[in-house]
Design a protein around this motif. Sequence first.
Motif, mmCIF file in Angstrom:
data_model
loop_
_atom_site.group_PDB
_atom_site.id
_atom_site.type_symbol
_atom_site.label_atom_id
_atom_site.label_comp_id
_atom_site.label_asym_id
_atom_site.label_seq_id
_atom_site.Cartn_x
_atom_site.Cartn_y
_atom_site.Cartn_z
ATOM 1 N N UNK A 231 5.373 1.009 4.130
ATOM 2 C CA UNK A 231 6.392 1.882 3.544
ATOM 3 C C UNK A 231 7.561 1.058 3.008
ATOM 4 N N UNK A 232 8.555 1.754 2.468
ATOM 5 C CA UNK A 232 9.735 1.097 1.906
ATOM 6 C C UNK A 232 10.453 0.238 2.935
ATOM 7 N N UNK A 233 10.337 0.593 4.207
ATOM 8 C CA UNK A 233 11.037 -0.177 5.224
ATOM 9 C C UNK A 233 10.504 -1.601 5.315
ATOM 10 N N UNK A 234 9.239 -1.805 4.978
ATOM 11 C CA UNK A 234 8.684 -3.161 4.982
ATOM 12 C C UNK A 234 9.349 -4.020 3.915
ATOM 13 N N UNK A 235 9.835 -3.409 2.831
ATOM 14 C CA UNK A 235 10.565 -4.147 1.801
ATOM 15 C C UNK A 235 11.902 -4.619 2.363
ATOM 16 N N UNK A 236 12.572 -3.742 3.117
ATOM 17 C CA UNK A 236 13.836 -4.107 3.754
ATOM 18 C C UNK A 236 13.650 -5.266 4.730
ATOM 19 N N UNK A 237 12.592 -5.217 5.540
ATOM 20 C CA UNK A 237 12.321 -6.281 6.514
ATOM 21 C C UNK A 237 12.053 -7.599 5.800
ATOM 22 N N UNK A 238 11.315 -7.539 4.693
ATOM 23 C CA UNK A 238 11.060 -8.746 3.913
ATOM 24 C C UNK A 238 12.355 -9.316 3.345
ATOM 25 N N UNK A 239 13.232 -8.429 2.874
ATOM 26 C CA UNK A 239 14.512 -8.879 2.322
ATOM 27 C C UNK A 239 15.356 -9.596 3.368
ATOM 28 N N UNK A 240 15.329 -9.119 4.597
ATOM 29 C CA UNK A 240 16.055 -9.801 5.672
ATOM 30 C C UNK A 240 15.552 -11.234 5.826
ATOM 31 N N UNK A 348 11.641 6.657 -11.009
ATOM 32 C CA UNK A 348 12.934 6.379 -10.387
ATOM 33 C C UNK A 348 13.041 6.971 -8.986
ATOM 34 N N UNK A 349 12.359 8.077 -8.745
ATOM 35 C CA UNK A 349 12.593 8.847 -7.529
ATOM 36 C C UNK A 349 11.488 8.777 -6.488
ATOM 37 N N UNK A 350 10.315 8.299 -6.851
ATOM 38 C CA UNK A 350 9.173 8.372 -5.937
ATOM 39 C C UNK A 350 9.292 7.362 -4.789
ATOM 40 N N UNK A 351 8.612 7.691 -3.700
ATOM 41 C CA UNK A 351 8.473 6.736 -2.612
ATOM 42 C C UNK A 351 7.309 5.805 -2.912
ATOM 43 N N UNK A 352 7.349 4.592 -2.351
ATOM 44 C CA UNK A 352 6.306 3.591 -2.582
ATOM 45 C C UNK A 352 5.674 3.234 -1.241
ATOM 46 N N UNK A 353 4.384 3.312 -1.162
ATOM 47 C CA UNK A 353 3.677 2.926 0.061
ATOM 48 C C UNK A 353 2.299 2.395 -0.319
ATOM 49 N N UNK A 354 1.628 1.776 0.626
ATOM 50 C CA UNK A 354 0.329 1.198 0.309
ATOM 51 C C UNK A 354 -0.330 0.596 1.522
ATOM 52 N N UNK A 355 -1.515 0.054 1.299
ATOM 53 C CA UNK A 355 -2.254 -0.605 2.366
ATOM 54 C C UNK A 355 -3.398 -1.408 1.758
ATOM 55 N N UNK A 356 -4.066 -2.191 2.596
ATOM 56 C CA UNK A 356 -5.220 -2.977 2.167
ATOM 57 C C UNK A 356 -6.466 -2.370 2.804
ATOM 58 N N UNK A 357 -7.456 -2.046 1.977
ATOM 59 C CA UNK A 357 -8.744 -1.569 2.473
ATOM 60 C C UNK A 357 -9.670 -2.768 2.549
ATOM 61 N N UNK A 358 -9.964 -3.192 3.786
ATOM 62 C CA UNK A 358 -10.681 -4.450 3.981
ATOM 63 C C UNK A 358 -12.142 -4.373 3.563
ATOM 64 N N UNK A 359 -12.750 -3.205 3.646
ATOM 65 C CA UNK A 359 -14.179 -3.087 3.343
ATOM 66 C C UNK A 359 -14.473 -1.714 2.758
ATOM 67 N N UNK A 360 -15.734 -1.488 2.434
ATOM 68 C CA UNK A 360 -16.141 -0.251 1.770
ATOM 69 C C UNK A 360 -16.415 0.883 2.751
ATOM 70 N N UNK A 361 -16.170 0.666 4.041
ATOM 71 C CA UNK A 361 -16.398 1.709 5.026
ATOM 72 C C UNK A 361 -15.375 2.824 4.931
ATOM 73 N N UNK A 362 -15.512 3.803 5.810
ATOM 74 C CA UNK A 362 -14.602 4.940 5.798
ATOM 75 C C UNK A 362 -13.260 4.573 6.430
ATOM 76 N N UNK A 363 -12.183 4.990 5.755
ATOM 77 C CA UNK A 363 -10.833 4.780 6.267
ATOM 78 C C UNK A 363 -10.086 6.109 6.148
ATOM 79 N N UNK A 364 -9.399 6.501 7.219
ATOM 80 C CA UNK A 364 -8.575 7.702 7.212
ATOM 81 C C UNK A 364 -7.206 7.324 7.754
ATOM 82 N N UNK A 366 -2.552 8.051 7.451
ATOM 83 C CA UNK A 366 -1.347 8.682 6.928
ATOM 84 C C UNK A 366 -0.215 7.664 7.032
ATOM 85 N N UNK A 367 0.775 7.785 6.171
ATOM 86 C CA UNK A 367 1.974 6.966 6.284
ATOM 87 C C UNK A 367 2.977 7.737 7.145
#
Length: 490
Positions: A231-240, A348-364, A366-367
């Motif tokens: 989430x956006x908080x990871x950007x803040x932690x990186x900035x620190x 301008x207004x949207x939240x930014x989030x993401x993740x890495x999908x390591x393989x083609x298996x099933x992933x479920x 939420x942020x």
Amino acid sequence: MGNILQSVMGSHVIGYGGSKRKVEEVESDDDDTMDLDSLLHTPKKRRLNSTSKYIYKTLFEEGRASDVSVVALGNEWHLHKVYLCQSPYFSSMFSGNWTETNQSQINIEILDDNINIDALHLALGQFYKDDIEVEAAQVIPLLATALLLQMDPLIDQCTCIMLETINLQTVLQYHEAARRYGVVEVDKACKQWLLHNLLTQVTDHPGTLSRIPPDLLYELLSSPHLYVMQTEFSVYVMLKAWVFLRLNHSWEGSHEAAFLDAHKYFRNRSEPGYFLEEEGKEFSLVFSALRLIYLIYHHLDVEMLYSDRILPPSWLTPASMHQWYNMLRIDQGKDRGPSEISEEEFDKSCTRCGRVLANSGQHIWRWTGYNFGLDLVMTHDGASLRLKRNHRTENIATIAQPTRRNIMYRVTVASLDEQNQVVYTKTTGVQSVSLAKNEEIRVMLLDPEVKYPLLLSANFLITTNHQLPVQPTGTSTVTAVGLPGHGNRE
């Protein structure tokens, strides 16, 4: 004699006891003759000592029949005007009213510290041959030399080499050179590489992270297309961590140690007040790229924000009030989410989030964090990505749950090669959807050839982001996601 002749011919000629099989042999021999004849008249190519190699060796390396010498950086090359005139730099020098026009020695003053003797030798040699072999480590000096000597084909070759070799070791050097020499294509490609890799690859290497200049980092963090891991908080932690490394140039260690020491550094500051208001003013612009309202989605995050004493209350309080205002509107049925807004406003207004999908298996997944009672669950099954409005009964008592909620989203995925360059990407673009409770939709169908690991970037907008009423003159205002009084810089 006749018997011998008859015996020999009898095995080849019809009427002398030859069989059908032997007739076919005669036809096969004719075909073989035709094939051999064709082979005799087919040209064969063999590479001899080429003219270009001869020219390069005798004229450039040995300097035979030289009619001009070029002196630079204390080195001298015995060259030929007819070859040098391929460059506008030399062509205008030899054909105009310049002092050098009739001189047999040309002295070139080198003011660019990127240009060295090896690069000059490579560049001057290109006037005498039509191929080039250069290591990525030498491409910036060669580019600088090619620009000085106005060698457009060599500039193009350097550009291609740089584009092919952007990676963790080269990206910042290439970006600096591209900006210095106006190579727009390389500048754009470096920024694109960093948008994909800043929060995955670069954060794992403190030495690289610390060398990112503030203006570049601000531009990256301002982009809605930044691949934010979690989430956006990871950007803040990186900035620190980035600030800590910029303030402690001699620090060495792992990325885990860098993030831990950065946390301790700000917790143990003895100076009163907030970092960005006093000793850290120079970093204010970079921190202003944070989407502030998305930093206050979890109570532990809020506690850390105030304990760090980096962001002043004048930044955080308006963002908190903005979120509180949105929550009241949703709870009282005034806001069921955005419907149709421009892509520019969404960015301008949207939240930014993401993740890495390591393989083609099933992933479920939420942020996590407060989302105004809206629980969005994403599913990856190897063939598609799906989004569900999950109805959680524990949210009923906390905020109104309308039958349908409007959301806007954009989901983008990317596969990277061994240099972490994008080899596959796909996006939904900005989409608007109305979801009923427990309704699930397919947001993307993945191509069969997609390679893993797969980077996933998601942008969501779940409120209409109404602004608080205008405040009295002289007080600060806050944008939806920006710094008080600064607005959103693009």
